[in-house]
Structure formats: structure tokens, C-alpha cells
Write an enzyme that holds these catalytic residues in place. Structure first.
Site, PDB file in Angstrom:
ATOM      1  N   PHE A 186       1.032  -1.202   0.455  1.00 25.01           N
ATOM      2  CA  PHE A 186      -0.221  -0.051  -0.030  1.00 25.01           C
ATOM      3  C   PHE A 186       1.285   1.823   0.051  1.00 25.01           C
ATOM      4  N   GLU A 189       0.011   4.124  10.385  1.00 22.36           N
ATOM      5  CA  GLU A 189      -0.704   4.441  10.196  1.00 22.36           C
ATOM      6  C   GLU A 189      -1.327   5.453  11.228  1.00 22.36           C
ATOM      7  N   GLY A 190      -0.790   6.665  11.067  1.00 15.41           N
ATOM      8  CA  GLY A 190      -1.780   7.440  11.783  1.00 15.41           C
ATOM      9  C   GLY A 190      -0.989   7.745  13.198  1.00 15.41           C
ATOM     10  N   PHE A 235      -5.371  20.582  13.181  1.00 18.09           N
ATOM     11  CA  PHE A 235      -4.446  19.926  12.288  1.00 18.09           C
ATOM     12  C   PHE A 235      -3.553  20.520  11.918  1.00 18.09           C
ATOM     13  N   LEU A 289      -7.479   2.579   5.450  1.00 17.73           N
ATOM     14  CA  LEU A 289      -6.550   2.867   6.651  1.00 17.73           C
ATOM     15  C   LEU A 289      -7.586   2.991   8.585  1.00 17.73           C
ATOM     16  N   GLY A 306      19.304  -6.263  33.621  1.00 18.97           N
ATOM     17  CA  GLY A 306      19.982  -6.183  32.542  1.00 18.97           C
ATOM     18  C   GLY A 306      18.846  -7.515  31.105  1.00 18.97           C
ATOM     19  N   ALA A 329      -7.712  -0.947   8.693  1.00 24.86           N
ATOM     20  CA  ALA A 329      -6.279  -1.440   9.174  1.00 24.86           C
ATOM     21  C   ALA A 329      -5.041  -1.313  10.679  1.00 24.86           C
ATOM     22  N   ASN A 355       8.286  13.337   1.635  1.00 25.03           N
ATOM     23  CA  ASN A 355       8.012  14.987   1.581  1.00 25.03           C
ATOM     24  C   ASN A 355       6.254  14.572   2.442  1.00 25.03           C
TER      25      ASN A 355
HETATM   26  P1  TGC Z   1      -9.710  15.145   5.792  1.00 23.43           P
HETATM   27  O1  TGC Z   1     -11.310  16.421   5.392  1.00 23.43           O
HETATM   28  O2  TGC Z   1     -10.560  14.921   7.631  1.00 23.43           O
HETATM   29  O3  TGC Z   1     -10.875  14.101   5.029  1.00 23.43           O
HETATM   30  C1  TGC Z   1     -10.825  13.963   3.414  1.00 23.43           C
HETATM   31  C2  TGC Z   1     -11.433  13.010   3.056  1.00 23.43           C
HETATM   32  O4  TGC Z   1     -11.476  11.446   3.687  1.00 23.43           O
HETATM   33  C3  TGC Z   1     -12.325  11.120   4.647  1.00 23.43           C
HETATM   34  N1  TGC Z   1     -12.444  10.293   5.662  1.00 23.43           N
HETATM   35  C4  TGC Z   1     -12.253   9.486   5.669  1.00 23.43           C
HETATM   36  N2  TGC Z   1     -13.194   8.042   5.148  1.00 23.43           N
HETATM   37  C5  TGC Z   1     -12.421   7.189   5.976  1.00 23.43           C
HETATM   38  N3  TGC Z   1     -11.978   6.738   7.045  1.00 23.43           N
HETATM   39  C6  TGC Z   1     -11.350   7.823   7.305  1.00 23.43           C
HETATM   40  N4  TGC Z   1      -9.992   7.068   8.843  1.00 23.43           N
HETATM   41  C7  TGC Z   1     -11.062   9.368   7.238  1.00 23.43           C
HETATM   42  N5  TGC Z   1     -11.119  10.193   7.213  1.00 23.43           N
HETATM   43  C8  TGC Z   1     -11.373  10.982   6.504  1.00 23.43           C
HETATM   44  C9  TGC Z   1     -13.538  12.228   4.849  1.00 23.43           C
HETATM   45  O5  TGC Z   1     -15.173  12.345   5.332  1.00 23.43           O
HETATM   46  C10 TGC Z   1     -13.391  13.003   3.623  1.00 23.43           C
HETATM   47  O6  TGC Z   1     -13.932  12.631   3.091  1.00 23.43           O
HETATM   48  P2  TGC Z   1     -14.945  12.928   2.028  1.00 23.43           P
HETATM   49  O7  TGC Z   1     -15.980  12.720   0.670  1.00 23.43           O
HETATM   50  O8  TGC Z   1     -15.391  14.903   2.428  1.00 23.43           O
HETATM   51  O9  TGC Z   1     -13.951  14.806   0.798  1.00 23.43           O
HETATM   52  O10 TGC Z   1      -8.700  14.829   4.985  1.00 23.43           O
HETATM   53  P3  TGC Z   1      -7.831  16.044   5.752  1.00 23.43           P
HETATM   54  O11 TGC Z   1      -6.867  16.208   4.549  1.00 23.43           O
HETATM   55  O12 TGC Z   1      -8.014  16.644   7.384  1.00 23.43           O
HETATM   56  O13 TGC Z   1      -6.686  14.448   6.900  1.00 23.43           O
HETATM   57  C11 TGC Z   1      -6.870  13.725   7.980  1.00 23.43           C
HETATM   58  C12 TGC Z   1      -5.495  13.170   8.165  1.00 23.43           C
HETATM   59  C13 TGC Z   1      -5.454  14.004   9.213  1.00 23.43           C
HETATM   60  C14 TGC Z   1      -6.608  12.204  10.127  1.00 23.43           C
HETATM   61  C15 TGC Z   1      -5.693  12.378   7.589  1.00 23.43           C
HETATM   62  O14 TGC Z   1      -4.909  12.654   6.377  1.00 23.43           O
HETATM   63  C16 TGC Z   1      -4.511  10.952   8.445  1.00 23.43           C
HETATM   64  O15 TGC Z   1      -5.091  10.468   8.251  1.00 23.43           O
HETATM   65  N6  TGC Z   1      -2.714  10.912   8.490  1.00 23.43           N
HETATM   66  C17 TGC Z   1      -2.801  10.177   8.491  1.00 23.43           C
HETATM   67  C18 TGC Z   1      -1.780   9.438   7.422  1.00 23.43           C
HETATM   68  C19 TGC Z   1      -1.681   7.794   7.996  1.00 23.43           C
HETATM   69  O16 TGC Z   1      -2.303   7.163   8.178  1.00 23.43           O
HETATM   70  N7  TGC Z   1      -0.977   7.407   6.845  1.00 23.43           N
HETATM   71  C20 TGC Z   1      -0.699   6.021   6.736  1.00 23.43           C
HETATM   72  C21 TGC Z   1      -0.096   5.399   5.995  1.00 23.43           C
HETATM   73  S1  TGC Z   1      -0.232   3.524   5.852  1.00 23.43           S
HETATM   74  C22 TGC Z   1       0.309   3.042   6.586  1.00 23.43           C
HETATM   75  O17 TGC Z   1       1.198   3.474   7.893  1.00 23.43           O
HETATM   76  C23 TGC Z   1       0.693   1.476   6.572  1.00 23.43           C
HETATM   77  S2  TGC Z   1       1.504   0.852   8.115  1.00 23.43           S
HETATM   78  C24 TGC Z   1       1.036  -0.474   7.213  1.00 23.43           C
HETATM   79  C25 TGC Z   1       2.040  -1.716   8.748  1.00 23.43           C
HETATM   80  O18 TGC Z   1       0.305  -2.029   8.961  1.00 23.43           O
HETATM   81  O19 TGC Z   1       3.033  -2.828   8.284  1.00 23.43           O
HETATM   82  P1  FAD Z   2       5.473  13.269   9.931  1.00 25.99           P
HETATM   83  O1  FAD Z   2       4.766  13.535   9.095  1.00 25.99           O
HETATM   84  O2  FAD Z   2       6.678  13.677   9.740  1.00 25.99           O
HETATM   85  O3  FAD Z   2       5.361  13.489  11.347  1.00 25.99           O
HETATM   86  C1  FAD Z   2       6.735  13.480  12.868  1.00 25.99           C
HETATM   87  C2  FAD Z   2       6.046  14.338  13.357  1.00 25.99           C
HETATM   88  O4  FAD Z   2       5.377  15.270  13.525  1.00 25.99           O
HETATM   89  C3  FAD Z   2       5.247  13.110  14.322  1.00 25.99           C
HETATM   90  O5  FAD Z   2       5.732  12.989  15.911  1.00 25.99           O
HETATM   91  C4  FAD Z   2       3.712  13.128  14.126  1.00 25.99           C
HETATM   92  O6  FAD Z   2       3.232  13.695  15.090  1.00 25.99           O
HETATM   93  C5  FAD Z   2       3.992  15.101  14.177  1.00 25.99           C
HETATM   94  N1  FAD Z   2       3.248  15.811  13.397  1.00 25.99           N
HETATM   95  C6  FAD Z   2       2.575  15.693  11.772  1.00 25.99           C
HETATM   96  N2  FAD Z   2       1.645  16.424  11.619  1.00 25.99           N
HETATM   97  C7  FAD Z   2       1.516  17.563  12.915  1.00 25.99           C
HETATM   98  C8  FAD Z   2       0.643  18.073  13.096  1.00 25.99           C
HETATM   99  N3  FAD Z   2      -0.623  18.843  12.557  1.00 25.99           N
HETATM  100  N4  FAD Z   2       0.181  18.514  15.179  1.00 25.99           N
HETATM  101  C9  FAD Z   2       1.614  17.653  15.447  1.00 25.99           C
HETATM  102  N5  FAD Z   2       2.378  16.995  15.330  1.00 25.99           N
HETATM  103  C10 FAD Z   2       2.544  16.457  14.147  1.00 25.99           C
HETATM  104  N6  FAD Z   2       3.381   4.065   4.898  1.00 25.99           N
HETATM  105  C11 FAD Z   2       2.378   3.796   3.558  1.00 25.99           C
HETATM  106  O7  FAD Z   2       2.056   4.533   2.862  1.00 25.99           O
HETATM  107  N7  FAD Z   2       2.253   2.550   3.589  1.00 25.99           N
HETATM  108  C12 FAD Z   2       2.829   1.909   4.736  1.00 25.99           C
HETATM  109  O8  FAD Z   2       2.995  -0.229   4.422  1.00 25.99           O
HETATM  110  C13 FAD Z   2       4.279   1.904   5.368  1.00 25.99           C
HETATM  111  N8  FAD Z   2       4.629   1.291   5.930  1.00 25.99           N
HETATM  112  C14 FAD Z   2       5.228   1.549   6.959  1.00 25.99           C
HETATM  113  C15 FAD Z   2       6.178   0.524   8.192  1.00 25.99           C
HETATM  114  C16 FAD Z   2       6.936   1.514   9.047  1.00 25.99           C
HETATM  115  C17 FAD Z   2       8.188   0.267   9.456  1.00 25.99           C
HETATM  116  C18 FAD Z   2       7.123   3.091   8.994  1.00 25.99           C
HETATM  117  C19 FAD Z   2       7.919   3.759  10.528  1.00 25.99           C
HETATM  118  C20 FAD Z   2       6.320   3.355   8.389  1.00 25.99           C
HETATM  119  C21 FAD Z   2       5.345   2.886   7.512  1.00 25.99           C
HETATM  120  N9  FAD Z   2       4.524   3.614   6.798  1.00 25.99           N
HETATM  121  C22 FAD Z   2       3.687   4.133   5.603  1.00 25.99           C
HETATM  122  C23 FAD Z   2       4.686   5.829   7.044  1.00 25.99           C
HETATM  123  C24 FAD Z   2       3.807   6.470   8.188  1.00 25.99           C
HETATM  124  O9  FAD Z   2       2.097   5.753   8.104  1.00 25.99           O
HETATM  125  C25 FAD Z   2       4.512   7.177   8.241  1.00 25.99           C
HETATM  126  O10 FAD Z   2       5.710   7.204   8.580  1.00 25.99           O
HETATM  127  C26 FAD Z   2       3.475   8.048   9.099  1.00 25.99           C
HETATM  128  O11 FAD Z   2       2.020   8.711   9.088  1.00 25.99           O
HETATM  129  C27 FAD Z   2       4.030  10.000   9.778  1.00 25.99           C
HETATM  130  O12 FAD Z   2       4.587  10.115   8.585  1.00 25.99           O
HETATM  131  P2  FAD Z   2       6.217  10.814   9.052  1.00 25.99           P
HETATM  132  O13 FAD Z   2       7.066   9.309   8.936  1.00 25.99           O
HETATM  133  O14 FAD Z   2       6.551  11.573   6.948  1.00 25.99           O
HETATM  134  O15 FAD Z   2       5.945  11.919  10.023  1.00 25.99           O
END
Ligand code: TGC
Ligand code: FAD
Length: 394
Positions: A131, A373-374, A393, A249, A350, A252, A137
Site C-alpha cells: 500500500f 497508520e496515523g 491539524f 487505513l 539487565g 487497518a 515529503n
Molecule cells: P479530511 O478532510 O478529514 O478527510 C478527507 C476525506 O476523507 C474522509 N475521511 C475518511 N474516510 C474514511 N476513513 C477515515 N479514517 C477518514 N478520515 C477522513 C473524509 O470524510 C473526507 O471525505 P470527503 O468525501 O468529505 O472528501 O482530511 P484531512 O486532509 O483533514 O486529513 C485528515 C488526517 C490528517 C487525519 C489524515 O490525513 C490522516 O489520517 N493522516 C495520517 C496519514 C496516515 O495514517 N498514513 C498512514 C500510511 S499507511 C501506513 O502507515 C501503513 S503501516 C503498514 C503496516 O501495518 O505495516
Molecule cells: P511526519 O508526518 O513528518 O511527523 C513527524 C512528527 O510530527 C510526528 O510525531 C507527528 O505526529 C508530528 N506531526 C505531524 N503533523 C502534526 C500536526 N499537525 N500537529 C502535531 N504534530 C504533528 N506508509 C505507507 O503508505 N504504507 C506502508 O506500508 C507503511 N509502512 C510503514 C512501515 C514502517 C516500519 C514505518 C516506520 C512507517 C510506515 N509507513 C507506511 C509510513 C507511516 O505511515 C508514516 O511514517 C506516518 O504516517 C508518519 O509520517 P512521517 O514519518 O512522514 O512523519
């Protein structure tokens, strides 16, 4: 050994089938994952030899229906997450990514042809998914992504360019769900869309990321796209906008909320056993009040986290679980598990830093789980927005 590890039990809240799934998952993970996990962690390798067995256990695509998937209800699915993460967060990660981040979007947003093509093989563990949302950035703010797709002709194929970073399983993935700002032919307004990018497409690279001190038994890499031509039938037609990746997300994060309880159970049970056996000042460490206080804190926090997961699991079963409730579950249960791992580590003295005692591995893993995952902070802001109505945010 005297005493009971858990006073709270959720057994009577579970159906017979859920209890069966739980004990089968525990038995499997203890037999097949526990003996090899430390070695893989040390060598930073993933136990690929277990993938077929994960499939046999129904762990791949577990909550999905049809296409060879187990169709587990949300609580049964959560219980399998507990057992996988009780052994290692990286093992749970593999199953989370395959089920919730790769198979789910194909199931929910794909065409029937895409489902038939990918899901049965992914459920059998013969095809691996990844994914791609995060970029160098663009992490917490995925809306700022730069990866883009442009359509070459009206109704035609797409060309993708960009870089995804921190992508679990990308170096071994057969198919990657890549989210890109997409310009349809003739449009000047980019919209986020999901694409099925396949291994072997010219211009695609998936280098592995080395040097992780956390989640070492999980493969992490990049997805580098240099003008990769992706056929139009590889576009996921069922969703557009940020809600596409965010919906995945949500699936997950739900599993992580359960899995974290498993990691906490693992460290608590080990700390309990160790302090009952280890004698200092003439008696077992567990006989000292300060140690008992730590054990009681771990034990009680685990109980609350399990009830939270169970409650939200039943809401999900009824189709009533909201994304902010999932933020609550992921945030609080992962924080609890991370704090539990730190406390448990201290109780080993230890020995706690040694691989053979397993608590430091969980502690290091949970630092990643706290971030991916956030991040903890992002979920704090999501809950803060829900309870105040104010967006903090940006
Ligand atoms: P926002 O304006 O709140 O929402 C945009 C649109 O998305 C909808 N929405 C959701 N829908 C389903 N589930 C959710 N959790 C949703 N949250 C929001 C919302 O209704 C809206 O829809 P529409 O139709 O109105 O357009 O969006 P925002 O730009 O304010 O951002 C919200 C924020 C910051 C919470 C979001 O960007 C966020 O969650 N950021 C964190 C990014 C993140 O979690 N990255 C994870 C990457 S993948 C990963 O880490 C995999 S790890 C894999 C492993 O397990 O090994
Ligand atoms: P940043 O967004 O740069 O954040 C850095 C720090 O700033 C954090 O403490 C954060 O909470 C804080 N911060 C950011 N914005 C704000 C705010 N508005 N207010 C206050 N604090 C804030 N991603 C995928 O897409 N797919 C994957 O399969 C996946 N797997 C992963 C596996 C591993 C081992 C790791 C480490 C990460 C993985 N990720 C994946 C990415 C992961 O989802 C990101 O690392 C995560 O979303 C945070 O993004 P960043 O690392 O760029 O940190």
C-alpha cells in the site's frame, strides 16, 4: 506457578466460533511463529516460509467475504490480530497490509475483473500486496502527495511518476496499491485515485530500506515510479479523493487496535513469569510490592484495552463503527502497549535488553506502531476535532 494471569475474561462475551478462532490462532502462532521470530528479528528478515500457513489459517483477507477469503467477523478477526502481535508486530503488519491495505481496496473499490484476478491468489498467499501512500515529503499529511498520474488519451492508459517511502512489503510485492494525484485527459483538476501497479512494469523499482532498529522482522521499502505506464483497467474505479486511502487505513487501524493488546499481553505474561521465578533479597521479585504494582497496572490496562476493542468490534459488526472511534482504539491501545513494554522491560533488569527475553523487541516494534497508520498525535487531533468541533491539524 501460583496465581492467575488474568482476572478479567471476555470468554463469555464471545461466540463458540470466536473462541475457536482465538485458540486456533494462539496455538498456530505459538507453534510456528514463536520458535523462529527472534532469529528473523535479529537478521532483519521476514519468515516468508510461513506465508502459505498464514493463508491456510485464513489470516490473509480474513475479514473479507468471497474470493477464497475467510469472512471472519470483526471480533474474530481482532482475536487473530492479538495472537499475531503477541508474537511480533511485524508479523501482524504483514497480515494487516495484505488484508486491510491491499486486498480491502481491491474488494471495496475494484472491478469484478480486478477482484477475480487478484483476491484468490492473495488469500492463498501466492500474491503479495503493498500500500503506497506515504512519500518522503508527505507523511501525516497525505493530501500533500506529489506522486501523480496523467491520462494519455481520452479513456486511455495512465503514466505514473513519483516516490513512495516506508512501504511495508514493497520489495516482495506482486501488486502495489499506489495513490496518486490523477489528471484525467483534458482535466486540469487533479484528484487522488488508486492504481494497481504490478511488479515488472517498466520504470518501477522497489528498493528495500535497510537499517531499521524497529519492526526488523518486516520488510520495508520504497516504490519508485519513473513514467510507469499503467493500463486504464488497473485504476480502482470505485473511489476518488483522500477518503480512498483513509478508508483502507480505517480497516487497518482497527486491526492494530486489537493487535496492540496482544503485544501487551505478551510482555505482561513474560514479566509475570520472570518475576515469579527470579529471586533477589531472598524471595521472588513478584513478591515485592513495587513489582506487584507494576504487574497490576499492566494487567488492568490490558483488560480495559481488550474491552474497548471488543466493544468497537461489536459496533463494527453492526456497521456502526466510525473512523474517529477507530482513532480512539488505535491511539489508546497502542499507547498502552508501548507503556506496558517499557514497564515490562524494566522488570527484567539487565536481561530485559536481551533478545532471548523478547520484551525489548516488542518495545522497539511498538515505537513504529505508535507512528504508522496515523501517528499518536494525528489520532489525538482527530479525536480533539470530534469532541471540540475545532480543527487543530494546521
Ligand atoms: P479530511 O478532510 O478529514 O478527510 C478527507 C476525506 O476523507 C474522509 N475521511 C475518511 N474516510 C474514511 N476513513 C477515515 N479514517 C477518514 N478520515 C477522513 C473524509 O470524510 C473526507 O471525505 P470527503 O468525501 O468529505 O472528501 O482530511 P484531512 O486532509 O483533514 O486529513 C485528515 C488526517 C490528517 C487525519 C489524515 O490525513 C490522516 O489520517 N493522516 C495520517 C496519514 C496516515 O495514517 N498514513 C498512514 C500510511 S499507511 C501506513 O502507515 C501503513 S503501516 C503498514 C503496516 O501495518 O505495516
Ligand atoms: P511526519 O508526518 O513528518 O511527523 C513527524 C512528527 O510530527 C510526528 O510525531 C507527528 O505526529 C508530528 N506531526 C505531524 N503533523 C502534526 C500536526 N499537525 N500537529 C502535531 N504534530 C504533528 N506508509 C505507507 O503508505 N504504507 C506502508 O506500508 C507503511 N509502512 C510503514 C512501515 C514502517 C516500519 C514505518 C516506520 C512507517 C510506515 N509507513 C507506511 C509510513 C507511516 O505511515 C508514516 O511514517 C506516518 O504516517 C508518519 O509520517 P512521517 O514519518 O512522514 O512523519
Amino acid at each position: 506457578m501460583s496465581g492467575t494471569p488474568y482476572i478479567l475474561s471476555i470468554d463469555h462475551l464471545l461466540t463458540d466460533e470466536e473462541r475457536l478462532v482465538w485458540s486456533a490462532a494462539r496455538d498456530f502462532c505459538e507453534r510456528r511463529v514463536a520458535p523462529v521470530i527472534e532469529k528473523h528479528y535479529e537478521h532483519a528478515t521476514f519468515p516468508r516460509e510461513l506465508i502459505a500457513e498464514f493463508a491456510e489459517m485464513g489470516f490473509l483477507g480474513a475479514p473479507l467475504h468471497g474470493y477464497g477469503c475467510a469472512g471472519m467477523n470483526p471480533v474474530a478477526y481482532g482475536l487473530t490480530m492479538i495472537e499475531l502481535e503477541r508474537q511480533d508486530s511485524g508479523i501482524r503488519s504483514f497480515c494487516s497490509v495484505q488484508s486491510a491495505l491491499a486486498m480491502y481496496p481491491i474488494h471495496a473499490f475494484g472491478t469484478e475483473e480486478q477482484r477475480e484476478r487478484w483476491l484468490p491468489g492473495m488469500a492463498r498467499g501466492e500474491l503479495i500486496g503493498a500500500f503506497g501512500l506515504t512519500e518522503p515529503n508527505s507523511g501525516s499529511d497525505p493530501g500533500s502527495m506529489r506522486t501523480h498520474a496523467r491520462q494519455l488519451a481520452p479513456g486511455g492508459d495512465y503514466v505514473l511518476s513519483g516516490q513512495k517511502f516506508w512501504i511495508t512489503n514493497s520489495p516482495i510485492a506482486d501488486v502495489m496499491i499506489v495513490w496518486a494525484k490523477t489528471l484525467d485527459f483534458g482535466s486540469d483538476t487533479p484528484v487522488i485515485r488508486g492504481f494497481l501497479v504490478e511488479r515488472g512494469m517498466p520504470g518501477l523499482l522497489t528498493p528495500e530500506t535497510h537499517g531499521k532498529l524497529s519492526l526488523r522482522a518486516s520488510i520495508t521499502g520504497e516504490i519508485v515510479l519513473d513514467e510507469v505506464k499503467v493500463p486504464k483497467h488497473n485504476l480502482l474505479p470505485g473511489v476518488s479523493g483522500l477518503k480512498g486511502p483513509l478508508s483502507c487505513l480505517t480497516q487497518a487501524r482497527y486491526g492494530i487496535g486489537w493487535g496492540a493488546v496482544g503485544a501487551a499481553m505478551g510482555v505482561y505474561e513474560r514479566a509475570r513469569r520472570y518475576t515469579l521465578e527470579r529471586v533477589q533479597f531472598g524471595k521472588p521479585l513478584a513478591g515485592f510490592q513495587l513489582t506487584q504494582q507494576k504487574l497490576v497496572e499492566l494487567h488492568n490496562e490490558i483488560g480495559k484495552a481488550l474491552l474497548l476493542a471488543f466493544h468497537f468490534g461489536r459496533l463494527k459488526q453492526d456497521g456502526k463503527l466510525s473512523p474517529v472511534q477507530v482513532s480512539y482504539l488505535k491511539r489508546d491501545n497502542v499507547r498502552m502497549a508501548l507503556e506496558a513494554a517499557r514497564t515490562a522491560r524494566s522488570m527484567f533488569g539487565g536481561n530485559g535488553i536481551m533478545g532471548e527475553f523478547h520484551v525489548m523487541r516488542h518495545l522497539c516494534n511498538l515505537e513504529t506502531v505508535y507512528t504508522y497508520e496515523g501517528t499518536h498525535e494525528i489520532h489525538t487531533l482527530a479525536i480533539g476535532r470530534a469532541i471540540t468541533g475545532l480543527d487543530a491539524f494546521s
